[in-house]
Design a protein around this motif. Structure first.
Motif, PDB file in Angstrom:
ATOM      1  N   ILE B  97     -15.583  -6.834  -0.704  1.00  0.00           N
ATOM      2  CA  ILE B  97     -14.282  -6.144  -1.341  1.00  0.00           C
ATOM      3  C   ILE B  97     -14.609  -4.507  -0.860  1.00  0.00           C
ATOM      4  O   ILE B  97     -15.316  -3.797  -1.004  1.00  0.00           O
ATOM      5  N   VAL B  98     -13.888  -4.158   0.102  1.00  0.00           N
ATOM      6  CA  VAL B  98     -13.837  -2.906   0.969  1.00  0.00           C
ATOM      7  C   VAL B  98     -13.025  -1.884   0.151  1.00  0.00           C
ATOM      8  O   VAL B  98     -13.201  -0.701   0.078  1.00  0.00           O
ATOM      9  N   LYS B  99     -11.815  -2.278  -0.232  1.00  0.00           N
ATOM     10  CA  LYS B  99     -10.923  -1.601  -1.400  1.00  0.00           C
ATOM     11  C   LYS B  99     -10.288  -2.410  -2.356  1.00  0.00           C
ATOM     12  O   LYS B  99      -9.689  -3.432  -2.250  1.00  0.00           O
ATOM     13  N   PRO B 100     -10.822  -2.156  -3.793  1.00  0.00           N
ATOM     14  CA  PRO B 100     -10.247  -3.003  -4.648  1.00  0.00           C
ATOM     15  C   PRO B 100      -8.778  -2.606  -4.830  1.00  0.00           C
ATOM     16  O   PRO B 100      -8.081  -1.694  -4.437  1.00  0.00           O
ATOM     17  N   ALA B 101      -7.987  -3.652  -5.517  1.00  0.00           N
ATOM     18  CA  ALA B 101      -6.530  -3.547  -5.433  1.00  0.00           C
ATOM     19  C   ALA B 101      -6.188  -2.462  -6.290  1.00  0.00           C
ATOM     20  O   ALA B 101      -6.683  -2.129  -7.436  1.00  0.00           O
ATOM     21  N   SER B 102      -4.974  -1.961  -5.696  1.00  0.00           N
ATOM     22  CA  SER B 102      -4.399  -0.458  -6.393  1.00  0.00           C
ATOM     23  C   SER B 102      -2.986  -0.600  -6.219  1.00  0.00           C
ATOM     24  O   SER B 102      -2.656  -1.517  -5.312  1.00  0.00           O
ATOM     25  N   ARG B 103      -2.145  -0.004  -6.827  1.00  0.00           N
ATOM     26  CA  ARG B 103      -0.783   0.347  -6.705  1.00  0.00           C
ATOM     27  C   ARG B 103      -0.606   0.617  -5.332  1.00  0.00           C
ATOM     28  O   ARG B 103      -1.203   1.629  -4.698  1.00  0.00           O
ATOM     29  N   ALA B 104       0.550   0.468  -4.796  1.00  0.00           N
ATOM     30  CA  ALA B 104       0.911   0.835  -3.293  1.00  0.00           C
ATOM     31  C   ALA B 104       2.414   1.255  -3.221  1.00  0.00           C
ATOM     32  O   ALA B 104       3.110   0.253  -3.923  1.00  0.00           O
ATOM     33  N   GLU B 105       2.586   2.175  -2.454  1.00  0.00           N
ATOM     34  CA  GLU B 105       4.129   2.395  -2.143  1.00  0.00           C
ATOM     35  C   GLU B 105       4.494   2.175  -0.719  1.00  0.00           C
ATOM     36  O   GLU B 105       3.791   2.894   0.056  1.00  0.00           O
ATOM     37  N   TRP B 106       5.602   1.472  -0.485  1.00  0.00           N
ATOM     38  CA  TRP B 106       5.922   1.187   0.833  1.00  0.00           C
ATOM     39  C   TRP B 106       7.350   1.065   0.998  1.00  0.00           C
ATOM     40  O   TRP B 106       8.161   0.344   0.546  1.00  0.00           O
ATOM     41  N   GLY B 107       7.841   2.166   1.463  1.00  0.00           N
ATOM     42  CA  GLY B 107       9.196   2.501   1.668  1.00  0.00           C
ATOM     43  C   GLY B 107      10.168   2.025   0.590  1.00  0.00           C
ATOM     44  O   GLY B 107      11.282   1.593   0.858  1.00  0.00           O
TER      45      GLY B 107
END
Lengths: 143, 143
Positions: B97-107
């Motif tokens: 796991i390089v980056k644990p899941a987290s919230r993201a905002e896309w457009g």
């Protein structure tokens, strides 16, 4: 994990230049957000151009890199003449021919392929491989 | 050049290990040539695992590399729970796991994503992005 892919994202140094290169291949961007990201609709997945620094940041890795990325993309075509045509088109659009087209043998199939690099060094093989025929939609399926 | 892709080839240090990892995700190899190459049929294109040295040789580039490859692959899923499930599955199969899941905002879309690396460090983002819904065949299309 289902056996499929949704996007390929290419990290680029100059988004406008990278976009011009792919548009120079005759591709049409399907969506673009200012100077942040450009998307191209491919066959069932999306190719995205995204600034290299932002991509590394998004993945949480350091941006530093050198040498071979260890990954290549391939665009298969329907005959040998189309290999030459696409490589020439890529060169005219500002790509670099990394390996001129030459004969190739794949599992008993005699084909023909070469490689170009896009302005950021991402490698595309352009190949005619009779062992991997394209269907009517341009998809490639293992027989 | 038509707007499509045929294959993605991942250079790997140990073909058997890489194959086990992808099979550990529940994938089935569609074709394999001894210890030379393994192909997985994806949605309209093929993912191929190929020894890194051979891939560099095929492209006519030096194999030396370090750091970020500058390219990422993404596997979009249908909801947030599936992001967590796929990341866990990748970790159990031997991924990192390089980056644990987290919230993201896309457009303007609120999503959720994380990254794993396969045994050779190739980066996969696993994402729920309501702006890029999957169709019935699991394809991703720009709206």
């Amino acid at each position: 994990m289902e056996q499929r892919i949704s996007l390929i994202t290419l990290g680029v140094a100059d988004l406008a230049q990278a976009r011009r290169f792919y548009e120079g291949l005759g591709w049409q961007a399907g969506m673009a957000v200012g100077d942040e990201v450009v998307f191209f609709q491919l066959n069932g997945l999306i190719l995205s151009l995204y600034p290299l620094t932002a991509l590394a940041h998004d993945a949480g890795v350091t941006e530093t890199s050198s040498g071979f990325a260890g990954i290549t993309l391939a665009h298969n075509v329907r005959d040998e003449a189309e290999v030459d045509a696409v490589l020439s088109e890529a060169e005219r659009a500002g790509g670099r021919i990394v390996k001129p087209a030459s004969r190739a043998e794949w599992g008993g199939y005699s084909g023909y392929s070469g490689y170009f690099a896009d302005p950021d060094g991402h490698l595309w093989e352009v190949a005619y491989n009779p062992g991997f025929p394209l269907d009517a939609e341009g998809n490639t399926r293992l027989s």
